[in-house]
Design a protein around this motif. Sequence first.
Motif, short mmCIF file in Angstrom:
data_model
loop_
_atom_site.label_atom_id
_atom_site.label_comp_id
_atom_site.label_asym_id
_atom_site.label_seq_id
_atom_site.Cartn_x
_atom_site.Cartn_y
_atom_site.Cartn_z
N VAL A 45 -22.20 33.94 26.95
CA VAL A 45 -21.83 35.35 26.79
C VAL A 45 -21.07 35.55 25.47
O VAL A 45 -21.35 36.48 24.71
CB VAL A 45 -20.97 35.83 27.98
N ILE A 46 -20.11 34.66 25.20
CA ILE A 46 -19.33 34.76 23.96
C ILE A 46 -20.26 34.68 22.74
O ILE A 46 -20.12 35.45 21.78
CB ILE A 46 -18.28 33.63 23.90
N SER A 47 -21.22 33.78 22.79
CA SER A 47 -22.15 33.61 21.67
C SER A 47 -23.05 34.83 21.52
O SER A 47 -23.24 35.34 20.41
CB SER A 47 -22.98 32.35 21.88
N TYR A 48 -23.62 35.30 22.63
CA TYR A 48 -24.60 36.39 22.57
C TYR A 48 -23.96 37.69 22.06
O TYR A 48 -24.54 38.39 21.23
CB TYR A 48 -25.21 36.62 23.95
N PHE A 49 -22.77 38.01 22.57
CA PHE A 49 -22.11 39.25 22.19
C PHE A 49 -21.18 39.07 20.99
O PHE A 49 -20.48 40.00 20.62
CB PHE A 49 -21.32 39.82 23.38
N ARG A 50 -21.16 37.87 20.42
CA ARG A 50 -20.32 37.55 19.25
C ARG A 50 -18.87 37.98 19.49
O ARG A 50 -18.25 38.65 18.66
CB ARG A 50 -20.89 38.20 17.99
N GLY A 119 -28.90 37.35 38.01
CA GLY A 119 -29.14 37.00 36.61
C GLY A 119 -28.94 38.12 35.62
O GLY A 119 -29.10 37.91 34.42
N MET A 120 -28.56 39.31 36.09
CA MET A 120 -28.38 40.44 35.17
C MET A 120 -27.00 40.40 34.53
O MET A 120 -26.06 39.80 35.05
CB MET A 120 -28.55 41.77 35.92
N ALA A 121 -26.89 41.07 33.39
CA ALA A 121 -25.60 41.24 32.73
C ALA A 121 -25.48 42.70 32.30
O ALA A 121 -26.48 43.37 32.03
CB ALA A 121 -25.46 40.33 31.51
N PHE A 122 -24.25 43.20 32.25
CA PHE A 122 -23.99 44.55 31.75
C PHE A 122 -22.82 44.47 30.77
O PHE A 122 -22.04 43.51 30.77
CB PHE A 122 -23.66 45.53 32.89
N ASP A 159 -17.21 42.64 16.92
CA ASP A 159 -17.55 43.58 15.85
C ASP A 159 -18.88 44.27 16.12
O ASP A 159 -19.26 45.19 15.39
CB ASP A 159 -17.60 42.86 14.50
N LEU A 160 -19.61 43.85 17.15
CA LEU A 160 -20.87 44.48 17.50
C LEU A 160 -20.67 45.82 18.20
O LEU A 160 -21.60 46.61 18.31
CB LEU A 160 -21.69 43.56 18.42
N ALA A 161 -19.46 46.07 18.71
CA ALA A 161 -19.21 47.32 19.43
C ALA A 161 -19.32 48.51 18.49
O ALA A 161 -18.92 48.44 17.33
CB ALA A 161 -17.83 47.28 20.08
N ALA A 162 -19.87 49.60 18.99
CA ALA A 162 -19.96 50.83 18.19
C ALA A 162 -18.56 51.36 17.93
O ALA A 162 -17.64 51.15 18.72
CB ALA A 162 -20.79 51.88 18.94
#
Length: 209
Positions: A45-50, A119-122, A159-162
């Motif tokens: 999760v940390i890697s995917y969402f940076r 297996g879902m994520a939000f 930093d990916l957050a709008a």
Amino acid sequence: MVEEIRVAQAEGSKEARWASWKDGCHLITKAPECSATYCDVVARVISYFRIVEASVYSRFNWYVNGADWKPLHHDTAAFSQRRLGKQNITVGVSLGGERELAFRHVQHGTLAYFPQLNGMAFSFGRRININWKHGINALPPEKHDQLGRISIILWGWTDLAADENDPEYGEAVEGDVPKAEAFHRVCKQFQKGKCTYGERCKFTHAEEP
């Protein structure tokens, strides 16, 4: 994951014991890191969402069966000054039985429901956390024996957050929280060797450059 935690419990780890969350809605453990599988999911999760690793808080929630639930709530970053500049994203991973993630707008009461399959994520950002409460509904009594569910929740900064200060996203009901990057600041108490917050500290435990 549950079996890995049970092994730690059998080996005498007091922190790994199951604890009742709030009013007995579901179970948590204070030492989910004793599960290698849990750690692997968190790392993904940390890697995917940076997500900045120094900003991460995580929790292992175990809904033993269909009777377990989570009341509508804000995540702590909506009102905590200590987490003010450290969290702008919430991520949840759902494993096991299907449940329903519910949102209710704090101002006008609008309800929204999102099925959570195995297996879902939000994820959602700071403005959603302020303007909406969220929770997990209990299932009806005839489904209380349904398969249990593991919920892994992470909070942190990415930093990916709008940029939710943009008027496009509307005004925050409870007031704006200024964007900050407190986790980049060096902890003065740590430099003096006496920080009492440990891993909960919002500042960086590193030597000042």
